[in-house]
Design an enzyme around this catalytic site. Structure first.
Site, PDB file in Angstrom:
ATOM      1  CD  GLU A 202      -2.908   1.258   2.256  1.00 61.46           C
ATOM      2  OE1 GLU A 202      -3.478   2.328   2.521  1.00 61.46           O
ATOM      3  OE2 GLU A 202      -3.181   0.176   2.799  1.00 61.46           O
TER       4      GLU A 202
ATOM      5  CE  LYS B 111      -4.702 -18.228  12.699  1.00 61.00           C
ATOM      6  NZ  LYS B 111      -4.069 -19.399  12.064  1.00 61.00           N
TER       7      LYS B 111
ATOM      8  CG  HIS C  88      -3.431   8.584  -1.135  1.00 67.77           C
ATOM      9  ND1 HIS C  88      -2.892   7.318  -1.130  1.00 67.77           N
ATOM     10  CD2 HIS C  88      -4.042   8.734   0.079  1.00 67.77           C
ATOM     11  CE1 HIS C  88      -3.165   6.723   0.008  1.00 67.77           C
ATOM     12  NE2 HIS C  88      -3.868   7.553   0.765  1.00 67.77           N
TER      13      HIS C  88
ATOM     14  CG  ASP D 256      -1.330 -17.016  12.119  1.00 66.63           C
ATOM     15  OD1 ASP D 256      -1.808 -16.626  11.033  1.00 66.63           O
ATOM     16  OD2 ASP D 256      -1.651 -18.081  12.656  1.00 66.63           O
TER      17      ASP D 256
END
Length: 425
Positions: free
Chosen positions: A116, A245, A420, A320
């Site tokens: 990103e 998760k 941006h 993870d």
């Protein structure tokens, strides 16, 4: 024959299965053979995927059917100025320093891996302001990796009997659980009853390991005792009340892994000169976006983009990556604090309820990720045990706080789109 071409031929002919190649050749040859097979069957050139810098055997505990490596751009932000637990004044101005206890006091470069654009630039802007304000405080407020098995009983009477036994025999469960590990400690067991289902949410101090596997193995041993001593029958070692998760309110309330908070007070002149807005404008943006907007959306994350920093840090340091789901379980608060001289400072904090990190085991042993932890000075186990993982949590929290500050300031000043555009991203 053990050359890659022959091995690929044998898989195509059905003589070998794709996961059996390591039994026929070394790990790198097996990976190359598998890569050739995929190239043939998909008509794809995998030259870049096959261009990795570590022995494939190093990845054996982390992946199956390896064909190569995914390369994600990795950068650094910082220095991250952290006043962590057991603050050591001598370490405050030394990059990469941490006190003997492993807390994150000092300044650290934080590796972040992401695709990103503008993310690291934004986080760096926030960190620069935090450094100018004297650094952020950070503390791990709770620690406990959880695993919650589900048991079947005949009804509420047996459920009550099971819960009563568990509450009266915690030491028996602790003895069974801790017999499976030389490091983990059982902190407690929280029972939940739903009809004829009994859930036991075990919580462990897993020291410098993220500890999911450690908690699972320890809980299995404890479950055997529960089955022997109560009417309950184990249905599943994980009953989703852990909760791993998945977005879950229980983790937002009770925490999972490390619960960590970072905060800082930014003087009003710094807010104006460096963030090009005011404390009041940032507070309003935070309230209307992160608090009211998130509540209306039914979100479990009341923050701007904490997952950006958590995810990038996870990829860089071998965590993870799926547990970014819980890492985004964060609340950002902002408050305008008036001074006697008429100026207004900005109080900013981010509280991550369930940040699951470790500095030993899992992906932390891979060469790239181990080097990233070396940058932080946190590779391997800490002294005392658990201190390195605590320090990593503190540093990530301050990085997330910097990201929240920078993005909210950009929104408050209507500079988000132009930022941006300026970076071409």
């Amino acid at each position: 024959m053990t050359d890659p071409e022959s091995l690929a031929d044998r898989v195509q002919e059905g003589d070998l299965r794709i996961h059996e190649l390591e039994a026929e050749a070394d790990f790198d040859t097996a990976a190359e053979a598998r890569r050739l097979l995929v190239e043939r069957e998909t008509e794809t050139d995998l030259e870049t995927i096959g261009d990795y810098s570590f022995p494939a055997e190093r990845a054996e505990p982390n992946i199956e059917n390896m064909i190569g490596a995914a390369q994600v751009p990795l950068g650094v932000v910082g220095p991250v100025a952290v006043n962590g637990e057991e603050t050591s004044p001598s370490s405050q101005n030394s990059p990469n320093s941490a006190n003997e206890g492993g807390a994150a006091s000092g300044e650290h470069y934080l590796p972040l891996a992401t695709t990103e654009g503008a993310l690291l630039a934004s986080v760096n802007r926030g960190l620069s302001v935090i450094r100018s304000a004297g650094g952020a405080d950070a503390r791990v407020t709770k620690n406990g990796m959880t695993r919650a098995p589900v048991f079947r009983v005949e009804g509420v009477a047996e459920a009550a009997e099971t819960v009563e036994w568990v509450e009266e025999n915690l030491e028996s469960l602790r003895e069974a659980a801790e017999s499976t590990t030389s490091h983990g400690e059982l902190l407690g067991v929280e029972p939940y009853v739903v009809g004829d289902s009994v859930y036991l949410r075990f919580a462990y101090d897993t020291k410098d390991a993220m500890g999911m596997n450690m908690a699972t193995i320890a809980t299995e041993a404890a479950c055997e005792v529960v089955e022997e001593e109560t009417p309950a029958s184990l249905v599943a070692l994980s009953g989703n009340l852990c909760s791993d998760k998945k977005p879950a309110a229980v983790n937002a309330v009770e925490g999972r892994g490390r619960s960590v908070t970072a905060d800082v007070v930014i003087p009003g002149d710094l807010v104006k000169d460096r963030l090009h807005t005011t404390a009041e404008a940032i507070v309003e943006a935070n309230t209307r976006k992160n608090l009211i907007g998130s509540a209306k959306a039914g979100s479990l994350g009341f923050n701007a983009h904490a997952a950006n920093v958590v995810g990038a840090a996870f990829l860089a340091t071998g965590q993870d990556e799926a547990q970014v789901v819980e890492g985004a379980n964060a609340i950002t608060t902002m408050d305008a604090r008036a001074n006697e001289d008429g100026t207004t400072d900005l109080y900013a904090s981010v509280s991550l309820a369930s940040l699951e990190v470790g500095t030993v085991g899992g992906g932390t042993k891979l060469p790239t990720q181990a080097e990233a932890l070396e940058i932080l000075g946190l590779r391997g186990g800490g002294d005392p045990a658990g201190s390195n993982a605590n320090a990593l949590a503190e540093i990530i929290a301050v990085g997330a706080l910097a990201g929240e500050l920078s993005l909210l300031a950009a929104l408050a000043s209507n500079h988000l789109a132009s930022a941006h555009e300026d970076l071409g991203r």
